[in-house]
Motif scaffolding. Structure first.
Motif, PDB file in Angstrom:
ATOM      1  N   ARG A  91       0.834  -1.199   0.000  1.00 58.64           N
ATOM      2  CA  ARG A  91       0.000   0.000   0.000  1.00 58.64           C
ATOM      3  C   ARG A  91       0.869   1.251   0.000  1.00 58.64           C
ATOM      4  O   ARG A  91       1.894   1.315   0.672  1.00 58.64           O
ATOM      5  CB  ARG A  91      -0.909   0.013   1.226  1.00 58.64           C
ATOM      6  CG  ARG A  91      -1.998  -1.046   1.201  1.00 58.64           C
ATOM      7  CD  ARG A  91      -2.848  -0.949   2.462  1.00 58.64           C
ATOM      8  NE  ARG A  91      -2.053  -1.246   3.653  1.00 58.64           N
ATOM      9  CZ  ARG A  91      -2.427  -0.953   4.900  1.00 58.64           C
ATOM     10  NH1 ARG A  91      -3.584  -0.333   5.105  1.00 58.64           N
ATOM     11  NH2 ARG A  91      -1.664  -1.259   5.923  1.00 58.64           N
ATOM     12  N   MET A  92       0.444   2.245  -0.759  1.00 61.44           N
ATOM     13  CA  MET A  92       1.187   3.507  -0.819  1.00 61.44           C
ATOM     14  C   MET A  92       0.739   4.480   0.263  1.00 61.44           C
ATOM     15  O   MET A  92       1.532   5.284   0.755  1.00 61.44           O
ATOM     16  CB  MET A  92       1.009   4.152  -2.198  1.00 61.44           C
ATOM     17  CG  MET A  92       1.624   3.362  -3.339  1.00 61.44           C
ATOM     18  SD  MET A  92       3.426   3.166  -3.178  1.00 61.44           S
ATOM     19  CE  MET A  92       3.505   1.403  -2.769  1.00 61.44           C
ATOM     20  N   THR A 122       0.091  10.696  11.085  1.00 60.91           N
ATOM     21  CA  THR A 122      -0.374  11.620  12.115  1.00 60.91           C
ATOM     22  C   THR A 122      -1.885  11.544  12.211  1.00 60.91           C
ATOM     23  O   THR A 122      -2.557  10.983  11.342  1.00 60.91           O
ATOM     24  CB  THR A 122       0.049  13.066  11.769  1.00 60.91           C
ATOM     25  OG1 THR A 122      -0.473  13.418  10.480  1.00 60.91           O
ATOM     26  CG2 THR A 122       1.566  13.193  11.735  1.00 60.91           C
ATOM     27  N   ALA A 123      -2.426  12.118  13.264  1.00 66.62           N
ATOM     28  CA  ALA A 123      -3.865  12.065  13.490  1.00 66.62           C
ATOM     29  C   ALA A 123      -4.612  12.699  12.317  1.00 66.62           C
ATOM     30  O   ALA A 123      -4.381  13.860  11.973  1.00 66.62           O
ATOM     31  CB  ALA A 123      -4.213  12.786  14.782  1.00 66.62           C
ATOM     32  N   GLY A 124      -5.472  11.919  11.697  1.00 69.01           N
ATOM     33  CA  GLY A 124      -6.270  12.415  10.592  1.00 69.01           C
ATOM     34  C   GLY A 124      -5.545  12.474   9.271  1.00 69.01           C
ATOM     35  O   GLY A 124      -6.140  12.887   8.270  1.00 69.01           O
ATOM     36  N   GLU A 125      -4.276  12.079   9.224  1.00 70.73           N
ATOM     37  CA  GLU A 125      -3.524  12.125   7.966  1.00 70.73           C
ATOM     38  C   GLU A 125      -2.670  10.866   7.825  1.00 70.73           C
ATOM     39  O   GLU A 125      -1.655  10.713   8.516  1.00 70.73           O
ATOM     40  CB  GLU A 125      -2.632  13.367   7.902  1.00 70.73           C
ATOM     41  CG  GLU A 125      -1.928  13.511   6.555  1.00 70.73           C
ATOM     42  CD  GLU A 125      -1.101  14.780   6.471  1.00 70.73           C
ATOM     43  OE1 GLU A 125      -0.439  14.974   5.430  1.00 70.73           O
ATOM     44  OE2 GLU A 125      -1.111  15.578   7.435  1.00 70.73           O
ATOM     45  N   PRO A 126      -3.060   9.939   6.942  1.00 70.82           N
ATOM     46  CA  PRO A 126      -2.281   8.724   6.762  1.00 70.82           C
ATOM     47  C   PRO A 126      -0.919   9.030   6.150  1.00 70.82           C
ATOM     48  O   PRO A 126      -0.704  10.088   5.561  1.00 70.82           O
ATOM     49  CB  PRO A 126      -3.139   7.891   5.803  1.00 70.82           C
ATOM     50  CG  PRO A 126      -3.984   8.893   5.086  1.00 70.82           C
ATOM     51  CD  PRO A 126      -4.234  10.002   6.052  1.00 70.82           C
ATOM     52  N   PHE A 127       0.000   8.086   6.312  1.00 66.06           N
ATOM     53  CA  PHE A 127       1.348   8.253   5.756  1.00 66.06           C
ATOM     54  C   PHE A 127       1.332   7.918   4.272  1.00 66.06           C
ATOM     55  O   PHE A 127       0.790   6.894   3.862  1.00 66.06           O
ATOM     56  CB  PHE A 127       2.327   7.331   6.480  1.00 66.06           C
ATOM     57  CG  PHE A 127       3.750   7.516   6.043  1.00 66.06           C
ATOM     58  CD1 PHE A 127       4.505   8.580   6.491  1.00 66.06           C
ATOM     59  CD2 PHE A 127       4.331   6.622   5.155  1.00 66.06           C
ATOM     60  CE1 PHE A 127       5.821   8.756   6.078  1.00 66.06           C
ATOM     61  CE2 PHE A 127       5.641   6.777   4.734  1.00 66.06           C
ATOM     62  CZ  PHE A 127       6.384   7.851   5.200  1.00 66.06           C
TER      63      PHE A 127
END
Length: 211
Positions: free
Chosen positions: A144-145, A154-159
């Motif tokens: 997965r990318m 981070t909270a609310g923002e995937p890597f």
């Protein structure tokens, strides 16, 4: 149209015999202001205990060490880098990556594809071109990318692994990150890519003449 009989074409571009070509032909067969190339690559993936696996899956210079599958390739099998190299070679009407770096040559066994990218940049620079833009389409069911549970998310923002890929490509091609785009999609569980048995990539590159 084919070049005139007195224009000798070698390596895909016109070499003018001394004194043989007048001004109109010289303009007609001069290097164009832009060149466009396309590259494609695909590599099989297999469990790490498969004897054909050469190492972890590497995509756009990002190494997926924790992924359950490895890459089957002579070099590190980086499909993004290989596709970019072929797109640049294609734009310059040069032979493909397999002719530059044959898989019968032991020097490239397990080689990092950074080497191939640097050669593509060198060839481009020698001809007086720089990157206009590079558009990458990675096709992979896995790895997965964008990862929600990644340690660096981070909270609310995937890597998003694609960001590091953009940085890596821009650094190797000596251009701003604004000229590099990396998109990713799955293969809807269809065929080898969709069944996680392979990963593939398409790239379109635009080269522009240096001022």
């Amino acid at each position: 149209a084919a070049p005139p009989a007195h224009v000798h074409v070698r390596g895909g571009y016109a070499l003018r015999a001394a004194g043989a070509v007048g001004a109109p032909d010289a303009l007609q067969w001069a290097e164009p202001p832009i060149r466009i190339g396309h590259g494609f690559d695909i590599h099989r993936m297999a469990p790490h205990d498969d004897p054909e696996v050469g190492g972890p899956v590497t995509i756009g210079g990002v190494v997926f060490r924790d992924f359950e599958l490895g890459i089957v390739a002579h070099s590190d099998g980086d499909v993004i880098y290989h596709s970019i190299v072929d797109s640049i070679f294609g734009a310059l009407t040069l032979p493909d990556i397999g002719q530059f770096f044959p898989d019968t040559d032991a020097r490239w066994k397990g080689a990092a594809s950074d080497v191939f990218m640097r050669e593509a940049y060198r060839q481009m620079d020698l001809r007086g071109y720089r990157i206009g833009n590079v558009d990458v389409t990675l096709i992979a069911q896995a790895p997965r990318m964008i990862v929600k549970d990644h340690p660096l998310a981070t909270a609310g923002e995937p890597f998003d692994h694609k960001r590091a890929m953009v940085d890596n490509i821009a650094q190797l091609l000596c251009c701003p990150t604004s000229r590099i785009n990396v998109k990713a999609r799955t293969h809807e569980k269809v065929d080898a890519v969709g069944e996680k048995r392979a990963v593939s990539c398409h790239v379109v590159a635009v080269l522009e003449r240096r001022p």
